[in-house]
Design a protein around this motif. Structure first.
Motif, PDB file in Angstrom:
ATOM      1  N   GLN A  62       1.606   5.839 -21.365  1.00  0.00           N
ATOM      2  CA  GLN A  62       1.794   7.207 -20.913  1.00  0.00           C
ATOM      3  C   GLN A  62       0.447   7.701 -20.409  1.00  0.00           C
ATOM      4  O   GLN A  62      -0.562   7.602 -21.115  1.00  0.00           O
ATOM      5  CB  GLN A  62       2.283   8.086 -22.064  1.00  0.00           C
ATOM      6  N   ARG A  74      -4.879  19.409  -8.330  1.00  0.00           N
ATOM      7  CA  ARG A  74      -4.041  20.421  -7.667  1.00  0.00           C
ATOM      8  C   ARG A  74      -4.803  21.112  -6.548  1.00  0.00           C
ATOM      9  O   ARG A  74      -4.246  21.402  -5.493  1.00  0.00           O
ATOM     10  CB  ARG A  74      -3.547  21.449  -8.685  1.00  0.00           C
ATOM     11  N   TRP A  78      -2.591  17.771  -4.919  1.00  0.00           N
ATOM     12  CA  TRP A  78      -1.746  16.920  -5.755  1.00  0.00           C
ATOM     13  C   TRP A  78      -0.595  17.722  -6.329  1.00  0.00           C
ATOM     14  O   TRP A  78      -0.756  18.869  -6.736  1.00  0.00           O
ATOM     15  CB  TRP A  78      -2.589  16.341  -6.876  1.00  0.00           C
ATOM     16  N   THR A  79       0.566  17.139  -6.376  1.00  0.00           N
ATOM     17  CA  THR A  79       1.714  17.714  -7.059  1.00  0.00           C
ATOM     18  C   THR A  79       1.986  16.867  -8.289  1.00  0.00           C
ATOM     19  O   THR A  79       2.273  15.674  -8.166  1.00  0.00           O
ATOM     20  CB  THR A  79       2.961  17.722  -6.148  1.00  0.00           C
ATOM     21  N   PRO A  80       1.876  17.467  -9.487  1.00  0.00           N
ATOM     22  CA  PRO A  80       2.072  16.663 -10.706  1.00  0.00           C
ATOM     23  C   PRO A  80       3.515  16.244 -10.863  1.00  0.00           C
ATOM     24  O   PRO A  80       4.431  16.919 -10.365  1.00  0.00           O
ATOM     25  CB  PRO A  80       1.652  17.615 -11.816  1.00  0.00           C
ATOM     26  N   PRO A  81       3.762  15.139 -11.566  1.00  0.00           N
ATOM     27  CA  PRO A  81       5.134  14.728 -11.860  1.00  0.00           C
ATOM     28  C   PRO A  81       5.850  15.814 -12.672  1.00  0.00           C
ATOM     29  O   PRO A  81       5.214  16.606 -13.355  1.00  0.00           O
ATOM     30  CB  PRO A  81       4.959  13.454 -12.701  1.00  0.00           C
ATOM     31  N   ALA A  82       7.166  15.826 -12.611  1.00  0.00           N
ATOM     32  CA  ALA A  82       7.956  16.863 -13.290  1.00  0.00           C
ATOM     33  C   ALA A  82       7.710  16.869 -14.789  1.00  0.00           C
ATOM     34  O   ALA A  82       7.747  17.925 -15.418  1.00  0.00           O
ATOM     35  CB  ALA A  82       9.433  16.652 -12.998  1.00  0.00           C
ATOM     36  N   ASP A  83       7.427  15.714 -15.393  1.00  0.00           N
ATOM     37  CA  ASP A  83       7.228  15.658 -16.835  1.00  0.00           C
ATOM     38  C   ASP A  83       5.792  15.911 -17.265  1.00  0.00           C
ATOM     39  O   ASP A  83       5.470  15.874 -18.439  1.00  0.00           O
ATOM     40  CB  ASP A  83       7.710  14.325 -17.401  1.00  0.00           C
ATOM     41  N   GLN A  84       4.899  16.183 -16.326  1.00  0.00           N
ATOM     42  CA  GLN A  84       3.491  16.470 -16.643  1.00  0.00           C
ATOM     43  C   GLN A  84       3.373  17.936 -17.044  1.00  0.00           C
ATOM     44  O   GLN A  84       3.712  18.806 -16.266  1.00  0.00           O
ATOM     45  CB  GLN A  84       2.595  16.187 -15.430  1.00  0.00           C
TER      46      GLN A  84
END
Length: 85
Positions: A62, A74, A78-84
Protein backbone atom coordinates in the motif's frame (compact mmCIF):
# COMPACT_ATOMS: atom_id res chain seq x y z
CA UNK A 1 2.04 21.38 -20.67
CA UNK A 2 0.28 23.50 -18.07
CA UNK A 3 1.71 26.75 -16.74
CA UNK A 4 2.11 27.45 -13.03
CA UNK A 5 2.90 30.55 -11.00
CA UNK A 6 6.23 30.05 -9.17
CA UNK A 7 7.61 32.14 -6.30
CA UNK A 8 10.84 31.44 -4.46
CA UNK A 9 11.66 33.68 -1.50
CA UNK A 10 13.49 33.78 1.80
CA UNK A 11 11.53 32.37 4.74
CA UNK A 12 10.55 34.40 7.78
CA UNK A 13 13.27 32.88 9.99
CA UNK A 14 15.54 30.39 8.28
CA UNK A 15 15.27 28.60 4.99
CA UNK A 16 13.05 29.58 2.12
CA UNK A 17 9.60 29.30 0.61
CA UNK A 18 8.97 27.68 -2.75
CA UNK A 19 5.39 28.43 -3.80
CA UNK A 20 3.66 26.78 -6.74
CA UNK A 21 0.31 28.38 -7.44
CA UNK A 22 0.32 29.63 -3.83
CA UNK A 23 1.20 26.27 -2.18
CA UNK A 24 4.50 26.21 -0.29
CA UNK A 25 6.33 22.99 -1.22
CA UNK A 26 9.71 23.87 0.34
CA UNK A 27 9.46 21.08 2.93
CA UNK A 28 9.22 18.53 0.09
CA UNK A 29 12.13 19.88 -1.99
CA UNK A 30 15.68 18.57 -2.11
CA UNK A 31 16.56 21.07 -4.84
CA UNK A 32 15.51 22.60 -8.12
CA UNK A 33 16.88 23.60 -11.50
CA UNK A 34 15.59 26.57 -13.49
CA UNK A 35 16.16 26.58 -17.27
CA UNK A 36 15.73 29.80 -19.22
CA UNK A 37 15.85 28.84 -22.89
CA UNK A 38 15.35 31.34 -25.68
CA UNK A 39 11.83 31.38 -27.18
CA UNK A 40 10.38 29.06 -24.51
CA UNK A 41 8.66 29.32 -21.16
CA UNK A 42 11.03 28.97 -18.21
CA UNK A 43 11.32 25.32 -17.13
CA UNK A 44 11.56 24.46 -13.45
CA UNK A 45 12.67 20.93 -12.60
CA UNK A 46 11.99 19.89 -9.00
CA UNK A 47 13.97 17.31 -7.03
CA UNK A 48 11.45 16.05 -4.47
CA UNK A 49 12.37 14.36 -1.21
CA UNK A 50 11.19 10.81 -0.96
CA UNK A 51 12.07 7.38 0.31
CA UNK A 52 15.23 5.87 -1.12
CA UNK A 53 14.53 2.61 -2.88
CA UNK A 54 17.50 0.83 -4.40
CA UNK A 55 15.62 -2.07 -5.94
CA UNK A 56 12.07 -3.32 -5.84
CA UNK A 57 10.77 -6.42 -7.55
CA UNK A 58 7.33 -8.07 -7.55
CA UNK A 59 6.07 -6.28 -4.45
CA UNK A 60 2.49 -5.83 -3.31
CA UNK A 61 2.25 -2.86 -0.98
CA UNK A 62 0.00 0.00 0.00
CA UNK A 63 1.47 3.32 -1.02
CA UNK A 64 0.82 6.14 1.43
CA UNK A 65 1.49 9.67 0.20
CA UNK A 66 2.22 12.11 3.01
CA UNK A 67 0.09 15.24 3.25
CA UNK A 68 3.05 17.44 2.24
CA UNK A 69 3.87 15.29 -0.77
CA UNK A 70 0.20 15.15 -1.81
CA UNK A 71 -0.08 18.94 -1.62
CA UNK A 72 3.07 19.26 -3.73
CA UNK A 73 1.82 16.81 -6.32
CA UNK A 74 -1.65 18.44 -6.44
CA UNK A 75 0.00 21.82 -7.04
CA UNK A 76 1.68 20.20 -10.06
CA UNK A 77 -1.62 18.87 -11.42
CA UNK A 78 -1.76 15.36 -9.87
CA UNK A 79 -5.15 13.84 -9.17
CA UNK A 80 -4.98 11.39 -6.26
CA UNK A 81 -6.61 7.97 -6.52
CA UNK A 82 -10.15 7.75 -5.13
CA UNK A 83 -8.96 5.72 -2.12
CA UNK A 84 -6.19 8.20 -1.20
CA UNK A 85 -7.21 10.20 1.89
Amino acid sequence: MSKHHIEIRRGERLGHQALIDGTDIACSLAGLTLRLDKDALPRLELDLLGPGIAECSDLDAQLIVSQGAAETLRALGWTPPADQP
